[in-house]
Write a protein that holds these residues in place. Sequence first.
Motif, PDB file in Angstrom:
ATOM      1  N   ARG A   8      41.484  45.771  44.043  1.00  0.00           N
ATOM      2  CA  ARG A   8      42.432  45.407  42.988  1.00  0.00           C
ATOM      3  C   ARG A   8      41.746  44.639  41.862  1.00  0.00           C
ATOM      4  O   ARG A   8      42.073  44.810  40.683  1.00  0.00           O
ATOM      5  N   GLU A   9      40.803  43.787  42.213  1.00  0.00           N
ATOM      6  CA  GLU A   9      40.079  43.044  41.196  1.00  0.00           C
ATOM      7  C   GLU A   9      39.222  43.979  40.330  1.00  0.00           C
ATOM      8  O   GLU A   9      39.163  43.819  39.109  1.00  0.00           O
ATOM      9  N   SER A  10      38.560  44.952  40.960  1.00  0.00           N
ATOM     10  CA  SER A  10      37.794  45.926  40.180  1.00  0.00           C
ATOM     11  C   SER A  10      38.712  46.708  39.252  1.00  0.00           C
ATOM     12  O   SER A  10      38.368  46.973  38.088  1.00  0.00           O
TER      13      SER A  10
ATOM     14  N   GLU B 132      36.456  39.298  45.169  1.00  0.00           N
ATOM     15  CA  GLU B 132      37.901  39.296  45.353  1.00  0.00           C
ATOM     16  C   GLU B 132      38.612  38.342  44.388  1.00  0.00           C
ATOM     17  O   GLU B 132      39.831  38.221  44.410  1.00  0.00           O
ATOM     18  N   LYS B 133      37.821  37.695  43.536  1.00  0.00           N
ATOM     19  CA  LYS B 133      38.383  36.821  42.499  1.00  0.00           C
ATOM     20  C   LYS B 133      37.385  36.791  41.350  1.00  0.00           C
ATOM     21  O   LYS B 133      36.746  35.773  41.065  1.00  0.00           O
ATOM     22  N   LEU B 134      37.266  37.914  40.662  1.00  0.00           N
ATOM     23  CA  LEU B 134      36.235  38.059  39.634  1.00  0.00           C
ATOM     24  C   LEU B 134      36.486  37.128  38.449  1.00  0.00           C
ATOM     25  O   LEU B 134      37.621  36.990  37.997  1.00  0.00           O
TER      26      LEU B 134
ATOM     27  N   ARG C  67      42.086  43.555  48.217  1.00  0.00           N
ATOM     28  CA  ARG C  67      42.003  42.542  47.158  1.00  0.00           C
ATOM     29  C   ARG C  67      40.779  42.793  46.280  1.00  0.00           C
ATOM     30  O   ARG C  67      40.851  42.671  45.054  1.00  0.00           O
TER      31      ARG C  67
ATOM     32  N   ARG D 123      41.539  45.648  37.994  1.00  0.00           N
ATOM     33  CA  ARG D 123      42.043  44.742  36.954  1.00  0.00           C
ATOM     34  C   ARG D 123      41.066  44.591  35.796  1.00  0.00           C
ATOM     35  O   ARG D 123      41.474  44.590  34.624  1.00  0.00           O
ATOM     36  N   VAL D 124      39.765  44.479  36.100  1.00  0.00           N
ATOM     37  CA  VAL D 124      38.797  44.207  35.032  1.00  0.00           C
ATOM     38  C   VAL D 124      38.352  45.473  34.305  1.00  0.00           C
ATOM     39  O   VAL D 124      37.642  45.389  33.311  1.00  0.00           O
TER      40      VAL D 124
ATOM     41  N   ASP E  88      41.218  40.519  32.080  1.00  0.00           N
ATOM     42  CA  ASP E  88      41.600  41.911  32.308  1.00  0.00           C
ATOM     43  C   ASP E  88      40.889  42.862  31.339  1.00  0.00           C
ATOM     44  O   ASP E  88      40.602  42.507  30.186  1.00  0.00           O
TER      45      ASP E  88
END
Length: 245
Positions: free
Chosen positions: A149-151, A120-122, A146, A153-154, A126
């Motif tokens: 969303r992180e997956s 949840e905070k990779l 969350r 984002r990256v 980006d």
Amino acid sequence: MPRRRKHYPPVGEAAGKKRQVAAMFDAIAPRYDLLNRILSAGIDQRWRRQAVDLIAPEQPRRVLDVATGTADLAIEVARRLPVERVVGVDIAETMLQIGQEKIARLGLNDRVILRKGDAEKLPFSDAQFDAVLVAFGVRNFENLERGLRESYRVLRPGGVLVVLEFSHPRTPIIRTLYRWYAHHVLPRIGAWLSRDEGAYRYLPASVEAFPDGPDFLQRMASVGFQELLWKPLTFGIASLYRGRR
């Protein structure tokens, strides 16, 4: 040797869950791979191969394996696809240590890297990866949105997320048989081999609380994923999900 008595994570999304998840998986890490093979009769390995099949047409060069555990899926990617780098992240240090030993034995140190990290905070900037995989990990997220969303984002634009997770069989007789196995047989075998029955009672409870099938696709869509796919496996005991950024 007495069985461990511990507090296990709440099922579903709940504050403080990730710390308990990490402790639970660290406790069962030494027998984790053996238990997976026995409890699934080896089917879990076929499921992982099918997950890799979903990203293969994308010809990914950089792949992220979230909640990598002992790195089975990351290793499968590195052995089957011509990737430059597979990065596996997990919050359970003992699981990562065992995964690193497997990677070294297979001579994959130059292509598979493991890091401690929170789904949840990779710990990545980006748009770093062509594909993100999560196998049997999303139901353990403290906050599912969350983590998704992180997956997202990256991933680079056009990249894909593939999730492999347990699900609820839709056929009544299969559902009844599977529930009986999950609640009565699985915890007994888990307790016998790992001396940690609680962890294997958490598993079926967490599967039942997980929003699978169309509900999970809606969760993926809510954070921006498109071209969604849901593919039930082995009578719906597990499912594959795919979405594109």
